[in-house]
Design an enzyme around this catalytic site. Structure first.
Site, PDB file in Angstrom:
ATOM      1  N   HIS A  36      25.499  58.726  29.374  1.00  0.00           N
ATOM      2  CA  HIS A  36      25.507  58.614  30.831  1.00  0.00           C
ATOM      3  C   HIS A  36      25.532  59.997  31.475  1.00  0.00           C
ATOM      4  O   HIS A  36      24.741  60.301  32.360  1.00  0.00           O
ATOM      5  CB  HIS A  36      26.748  57.850  31.307  1.00  0.00           C
ATOM      6  CG  HIS A  36      26.679  56.391  31.025  1.00  0.00           C
ATOM      7  ND1 HIS A  36      26.802  55.451  32.010  1.00  0.00           N
ATOM      8  CD2 HIS A  36      26.501  55.706  29.872  1.00  0.00           C
ATOM      9  CE1 HIS A  36      26.693  54.254  31.482  1.00  0.00           C
ATOM     10  NE2 HIS A  36      26.521  54.378  30.176  1.00  0.00           N
ATOM     11  N   GLU A  71      44.755  39.267  59.217  1.00  0.00           N
ATOM     12  CA  GLU A  71      44.668  38.701  57.858  1.00  0.00           C
ATOM     13  C   GLU A  71      45.368  39.637  56.852  1.00  0.00           C
ATOM     14  O   GLU A  71      46.096  39.200  55.975  1.00  0.00           O
ATOM     15  CB  GLU A  71      43.184  38.539  57.468  1.00  0.00           C
ATOM     16  CG  GLU A  71      42.947  38.093  56.044  1.00  0.00           C
ATOM     17  CD  GLU A  71      43.088  36.599  55.827  1.00  0.00           C
ATOM     18  OE1 GLU A  71      42.462  35.831  56.564  1.00  0.00           O
ATOM     19  OE2 GLU A  71      43.844  36.202  54.914  1.00  0.00           O
TER      20      GLU A  71
HETATM   21  C1  HCA Z   1      44.480  31.743  58.707  1.00  0.00           C
HETATM   22  C2  HCA Z   1      43.141  31.108  58.381  1.00  0.00           C
HETATM   23  C3  HCA Z   1      41.935  31.973  58.345  1.00  0.00           C
HETATM   24  C4  HCA Z   1      41.220  31.979  59.690  1.00  0.00           C
HETATM   25  C5  HCA Z   1      39.928  32.714  59.728  1.00  0.00           C
HETATM   26  C6  HCA Z   1      39.284  32.869  61.089  1.00  0.00           C
HETATM   27  C7  HCA Z   1      41.026  31.379  57.241  1.00  0.00           C
HETATM   28  O1  HCA Z   1      44.988  32.554  57.926  1.00  0.00           O
HETATM   29  O2  HCA Z   1      45.058  31.423  59.701  1.00  0.00           O
HETATM   30  O3  HCA Z   1      39.950  32.711  62.113  1.00  0.00           O
HETATM   31  O4  HCA Z   1      38.097  33.174  61.116  1.00  0.00           O
HETATM   32  O5  HCA Z   1      40.873  32.011  56.215  1.00  0.00           O
HETATM   33  O6  HCA Z   1      40.568  30.255  57.432  1.00  0.00           O
HETATM   34  O7  HCA Z   1      42.254  33.303  57.993  1.00  0.00           O
HETATM   35 CU    CU Z   2      41.582  34.004  56.130  1.00  0.00          CU
END
Ligand code: HCA
Ligand code: CU
Length: 500
Positions: A327, A53
């Protein structure tokens, strides 16, 4: 929820000098911090997807070596699962996954995959432990793929069975689950479980689900998909990513997806740092080694080129500093007054900023640490001198000593090592945006000023550090920045100044 006492943190604070004309004692060298945790014990695994990601962050492309280095650090920190990439994307992504899997880390290694046999084959070829197969399940997505619900189930099942037949564990992701039809989600996930998936990911793909709804959804799914382990994957488009991940755990999620520094598509996903600390501080749930978070964060900042904001929870430069006079005074008396948890739990230290906002207590405390004791009148003189210069954002020890000498009308000796000032010339690769590198350098602790310059070098950095060791750290951090090719350092021996 009933509370029970579970945690004690000891931390060293400076001594407070109490004296009268006959005696003086130093008291409270340690602060004992007691934190109350809920009784109910939860458990949660962390799946880190910085390499999958996180690499979907616009502008980010990790080299294979960088991925291997990050994966090693993630493993050292103790994450349970590492989603190392989507091998069908490109040969370098596949190579990185292979190399990471070949190191046989303690963490389970996953490859991401569409619900396609050829993607699953690419995952099998990488030698991973598990494949994470995703398929969009909303009506719109199904329409765009020209699939009926039945066809979608058939497609998911086919790829899952293929992976299982080749000995891989399977997670099935019902992509965009938080916007999908609940009945269909349950149907497709049940079919996935039957086909051999032992984990189901429920992503909030567009970051639209507030925590309350997330908790309800996970509670319902834990009941309706009994037996399956549920993963929460929360995007941060509306700033819910940490809160919704915690809510998902409260609802029954047994794993949360994170990235280091929260990088990812658009606004990213749940950052590992605040999530892991929240789990410890709020629920006494251990996930990763919290003291490893700052170095992990720096490493990913370096390789991703996505800078950490000074106010980013846990890892930002400012987040354990206190500035306001009220603070600072309260924190010097007892850190808990303005701190949710001690910085030491993540291996960091508290700082008190001396600026126009400072009060007498903070100033006296800082001068005392420098071994300088002033009379009440001298102290007030220094304080008013500070308040007359609002442009000074944070006073350094040497500046404070100078003001103290002026106020006392005599030379004072600092009882701490003299600081080192240095100029560092930095060379950048010809294709990098120098201003971005300069901004990142400015956030390194110990850096006073950064100038973009012409000539043989691209950037000049002024350092003000406490020791040679700290200077080395700063230089190391500058060299780590993506796009920096070299540095040349000069130590300041004497300074002549026209400024007042
Ligand atoms: C993507 C989608 C995903 C998949 C998340 C997961 C999302 O970028 O392909 O496999 O748990 O946000 O739905 O990242
Ligand atoms: Cu995602």
């Amino acid at each position: 929820m009933a509370l029970v006492f579970l945690g004690i943190f000891f931390e060293f604070t400076h001594g407070i000098l109490i004296k009268n004309k006959y005696w003086s004692i130093r008291k409270s060298l340690y602060t004992v911090r007691i934190i109350l945790f809920p009784v109910q014990q939860m458990k949660v695994k962390i799946l880190d997807t910085t390499l999958r990601e996180g690499e979907q962050t616009p502008g980010v492309s990790f080299s294979v070596d960088a991925k291997v280095e990050i994966a090693r650090k993630l493993d050292e920190a103790g994450v349970d699962m590492i989603e190392a990439g989507h091998p069908a994307v490109s040969p370098d992504v596949a190579e990185a996954i292979k190399r990471i899997a070949a190191e046989r880390p303690s963490a389970e290694i996953l490859a991401h995959s569409r619900a396609l046999v050829q993607d699953v084959d690419a995952a099998i070829a990488c030698g991973v432990d598990r494949v994470a197969i995703f398929l969009g399940i909303t009506e719109k997505k199904l329409q765009s793929m020209k699939m009926t619900e039945e066809k979608a189930i058939e497609t998911a099942v086919k790829s899952i069975e293929h992976a299982r037949n080749h000995g891989l564990k399977v997670r099935f992701t019902a992509e965009d689950a938080t916007r999908g039809d609940y009945g269909f989600i349950v149907r497709i996930c049940k079919a996935a479980i039957e086909a051999g998936a032992d984990r189901i990911s429920i992503p909030d793909t567009v970051g639209i689900t507030p925590p309350g709804r997330m908790k309800d959804l996970f509670s319902r799914l834990s009941r309706d998909l009994s037996g399956a382990e549920l993963d929460a994957h929360c995007h941060n488009d509306l700033g819910f990513a940490v809160a919704s991940a915690i809510a998902a755990v409260e609802g029954g999620a047994t794993a949360v997806h994170t990235t280091v520094n929260g990088i990812g598509e658009r606004a990213g996903i749940t950052p590992m740092e605040p999530f892991a600390v929240a789990m410890k501080v709020l629920y006494n749930v251990d996930t990763v080694d919290l003291t490893k978070l700052p170095e992990l964060s720096l490493l990913v900042e370096k390789h991703s080129g996505v800078p950490i904001s000074p106010i980013q929870p846990i890892v930002g430069e400012n987040v354990f500093s206190h500035k306001g006079g009220v603070h600072a005074a309260a924190v010097i008396f007892d850190p808990q007054t303005y701190e949710a948890f001690p910085p030491t739990i993540v291996g960091r230290q508290r700082e008190i900023v001396i600026s126009k906002y400072a009060g007498k207590v903070a100033l006296e405390d800082r001068l005392k640490r420098l071994g300088v004791a002033l009379t009440e009148e001298e102290l007030m003189k220094v304080l008013s001198a500070i308040k007359e210069r609002p442009e000074v954002r944070s006073y350094r020890d040497v500046d404070l000593l100078e003001l103290a000498e002026k106020a006392a009308g005599k030379k004072l000796e600092m009882q701490v090592p003299k600081r080192i000032e240095a100029l560092v010339l930095v060379k950048c690769e010809s294709n990098v945006y120098t201003t971005a590198v300069a901004r990142r350098i400015l956030w390194i602790k110990g850096v006073k000023k950064v100038l973009e310059i012409s000539g043989d070098f691209d950037i000049e950095v002024m350092l003000d550090v406490e020791s040679v060791n700290q200077m080395n750290d700063v230089l190391e951090n500058i060299r780590k920045i993506k796009g920096v090719t070299g540095t040349n350092t000069r130590i300041v021996l004497k300074k002549f100044n026209n400024e007042s």
